[in-house]
Enzyme design. Structure first.
Site, PDB file in Angstrom:
ATOM      1  N   ASP A  49      16.234  41.645  71.014  1.00 41.88           N
ATOM      2  CA  ASP A  49      15.244  41.099  71.943  1.00 41.88           C
ATOM      3  C   ASP A  49      15.194  39.580  71.753  1.00 41.88           C
ATOM      4  OD1 ASP A  49      13.934  40.736  69.538  1.00 41.88           O
ATOM      5  OD2 ASP A  49      12.008  41.543  70.230  1.00 41.88           O
TER       6      ASP A  49
ATOM      7  N   GLU B  61       6.649  50.289  73.492  1.00 44.11           N
ATOM      8  CA  GLU B  61       7.692  49.284  73.723  1.00 44.11           C
ATOM      9  C   GLU B  61       7.628  48.738  75.146  1.00 44.11           C
ATOM     10  OE1 GLU B  61       9.533  47.735  71.720  1.00 44.11           O
ATOM     11  OE2 GLU B  61       9.079  48.901  69.945  1.00 44.11           O
TER      12      GLU B  61
ATOM     13  N   CYS C  56      10.971  29.227  54.477  1.00 43.49           N
ATOM     14  CA  CYS C  56      11.814  30.328  54.948  1.00 43.49           C
ATOM     15  C   CYS C  56      12.832  30.731  53.876  1.00 43.49           C
ATOM     16  CB  CYS C  56      12.547  29.878  56.214  1.00 43.49           C
ATOM     17  SG  CYS C  56      13.699  31.127  56.794  1.00 43.49           S
TER      18      CYS C  56
ATOM     19  N   TYR D 295       3.895  43.558  86.150  1.00 34.25           N
ATOM     20  CA  TYR D 295       5.189  44.277  86.176  1.00 34.25           C
ATOM     21  C   TYR D 295       4.981  45.768  86.459  1.00 34.25           C
ATOM     22  CZ  TYR D 295       7.023  40.079  83.946  1.00 34.25           C
ATOM     23  OH  TYR D 295       7.357  38.797  83.654  1.00 34.25           O
TER      24      TYR D 295
ATOM     25  N   GLN E  43       5.655  43.006  77.925  1.00 35.79           N
ATOM     26  CA  GLN E  43       5.040  42.083  78.863  1.00 35.79           C
ATOM     27  C   GLN E  43       3.716  41.507  78.403  1.00 35.79           C
ATOM     28  OE1 GLN E  43       5.322  45.439  81.251  1.00 35.79           O
ATOM     29  NE2 GLN E  43       3.236  45.301  81.939  1.00 35.79           N
ATOM     30  N   THR E  44       3.362  41.774  77.167  1.00 40.44           N
ATOM     31  CA  THR E  44       2.033  41.303  76.778  1.00 40.44           C
ATOM     32  C   THR E  44       1.983  41.007  75.287  1.00 40.44           C
ATOM     33  OG1 THR E  44      -0.299  41.873  76.873  1.00 40.44           O
ATOM     34  CG2 THR E  44       1.162  43.662  76.393  1.00 40.44           C
TER      35      THR E  44
ATOM     36  N   TYR F  44      17.634  47.368  74.834  1.00 38.15           N
ATOM     37  CA  TYR F  44      16.655  47.066  73.783  1.00 38.15           C
ATOM     38  C   TYR F  44      15.743  48.277  73.526  1.00 38.15           C
ATOM     39  CZ  TYR F  44      12.329  45.948  71.619  1.00 38.15           C
ATOM     40  OH  TYR F  44      11.247  46.035  70.790  1.00 38.15           O
TER      41      TYR F  44
ATOM     42  N   TRP G  34       1.332  51.494  66.295  1.00 40.96           N
ATOM     43  CA  TRP G  34       2.379  52.403  66.789  1.00 40.96           C
ATOM     44  C   TRP G  34       3.552  52.501  65.818  1.00 40.96           C
ATOM     45  CZ3 TRP G  34       0.319  48.555  69.973  1.00 40.96           C
ATOM     46  CH2 TRP G  34       0.904  47.317  69.825  1.00 40.96           C
ATOM     47  N   ARG G  35       3.480  51.740  64.732  1.00 41.64           N
ATOM     48  CA  ARG G  35       4.549  51.877  63.744  1.00 41.64           C
ATOM     49  C   ARG G  35       4.336  53.104  62.872  1.00 41.64           C
ATOM     50  NH1 ARG G  35       5.489  45.666  61.934  1.00 41.64           N
ATOM     51  NH2 ARG G  35       6.904  45.167  63.633  1.00 41.64           N
TER      52      ARG G  35
HETATM   53  S1  SF4 Z   1      15.210  28.115  58.329  1.00 41.33           S
HETATM   54 FE1  SF4 Z   1      13.930  27.879  60.123  1.00 41.33          FE
HETATM   55  S2  SF4 Z   1      15.312  28.133  61.843  1.00 41.33           S
HETATM   56 FE2  SF4 Z   1      16.353  28.923  60.044  1.00 41.33          FE
HETATM   57  S3  SF4 Z   1      15.916  31.110  60.044  1.00 41.33           S
HETATM   58 FE3  SF4 Z   1      14.368  30.108  58.798  1.00 41.33          FE
HETATM   59  S4  SF4 Z   1      12.666  29.715  60.168  1.00 41.33           S
HETATM   60 FE4  SF4 Z   1      14.468  30.138  61.435  1.00 41.33          FE
END
Ligand code: SF4
Length: 347
Positions: free
Chosen positions: A132, A35, A196, A80, A40-41, A114, A22-23
């Protein structure tokens, strides 16, 4: 800071984004449907429902022209059900023209901030930030915000911060990016922070607070309900009741029901007044427990017992209150998952 946050997020997104069907559209109707279903799923299950739904109701006109029963039937299993009823009523209310302004979209039945922001940004590229569960999690952890996300104050803080961070030139891209980041990288349980791109600046990671953020103030209370369903066979027919109260499963069909605040043994429940209102005295010749099941909804646990009854005489007012139908026609009636499972296994 805002620009840097958005830049890193979008960079991450280009590398990791989910390919969600759907993007590939900017049709506000299709985005709206996707959306609401996805609220809900899980994505994989939601996709099958989405495909089926838009095949049958490809646009506002077809949804508005449908009978509510049919819309509920296409929603069956998603839960729902008020969302399906709201979709249908909203489709009727707009007379074939999907609104363009955020304020007007927000007025559609069942549309909250949202969904309005998602439609505005994905369909029209308007600068509205989605907030969200994923966004709450990412922002609360990255910025170390310990205001509860379900408090009035918390909601304002997060909405304002989300708006400040939004890339106003490419809001659709940014919104998709932060939601995917929350769904795939900054996940609720054990996110892999070592890979990250935000780890050096993430407050939660650097203060060992990843598992304690975001904060919620209200734990949802769960209530218990006890349902006793009656399967009354009558020459290849059965009786169904349409739930019309403002309660779970409104406008769905089910077997005649006796509800109790407490668990009842069979002897107790056949002595109940509701039971006596269905059958003439001494007319029930056999009561057989077919199934006992525990059905968990978001805020409720339903303990449902299904009894098959053989009776010689059913009261006339009972017969007029319920729908008598041939079992072959059962498919036409929208029912809850609980009822569907019972019919699948015991009829
Ligand atoms: S470091 Fe960990 S807690 Fe912080 S934004 Fe990245 S994934 Fe999330």
């Amino acid at each position: 800071m805002e620009k840097e946050f958005a830049r890193l997020l979008i960079e991450w997104y280009h590398e990791h984004k989910r390919d969600l069907p759907w993007r590939n559209t900017n049709d506000p109707y299709l985005i709206w449907i996707s959306e609401i279903i996805l609220q809900q799923t899980r994505v994989a299950q939601g996709y099958a429902y989405y495909q089926r739904f838009i095949e049958r109701f490809p646009n506002l006109e077809s949804l508005a022209a449908a009978e509510e029963n049919e819309v509920l039937k296409y929603w069956q299993g998603l839960g729902y059900y008020s969302r399906a009823r709201n979709l249908h009523q909203a489709a009727i209310s707009v007379n074939g023209v999907f609104p363009v302004k955020y304020e007007d979209i927000l007025k559609l039945k069942g549309v909250g901030t949202y969904t309005a922001a998602a439609i505005c940004s994905f369909a029209y590229n308007q600068p509205h930030a989605v907030v969200d569960g994923n966004v709450y999690r990412v922002l609360s952890r990255f910025f170390g915000i310990n205001e509860p996300i379900d408090s009035g104050k918390g909601k304002k803080i997060f909405a304002s911060l989300a708006h400040d961070l939004l890339d106003k030139i490419q809001p659709a891209l940014y919104n998709q990016a932060i939601m995917d980041f929350g769904a795939l990288q900054c996940t609720p349980l054990s996110p892999d922070c070592t890979v990250c791109p935000f780890k050096n600046r993430c407050f939660a990671f650097n203060h060992n607070m990843v598992s304690s953020l975001p904060i919620k103030q209200n734990k949802t209370k769960t209530s218990e309900r006890f349902f006793y369903y009656l399967l009354i066979r009558d020459n290849g027919n059965i009786y169904l009741n349409k739930r019309t109260e403002n309660d779970i499963w409104k406008n769905l069909y089910e077997l005649p029901l006796i509800e109790s605040n407490t668990a009842l043994a069979v002897d107790d429940f056949i002595r109940k007044q509701e039971f006596a209102s269905i059958f003439k005295e001494n007319s029930v010749v056999n009561v057989r427990l077919l199934n006992k099941t525990k059905h968990v909804l978001s805020h409720r646990i339903i303990y449902a017992d299904f009894y098959e009854l053989e009776a010689q005489d059913i009261k006339m007012d009972f017969l007029s209150k319920y729908t008598r139908l041939n079992m072959a026609d059962l498919e036409l009636y929208p029912v809850s998952r609980l009822m569907h499972n019972f019919f699948e296994n015991f009829l």
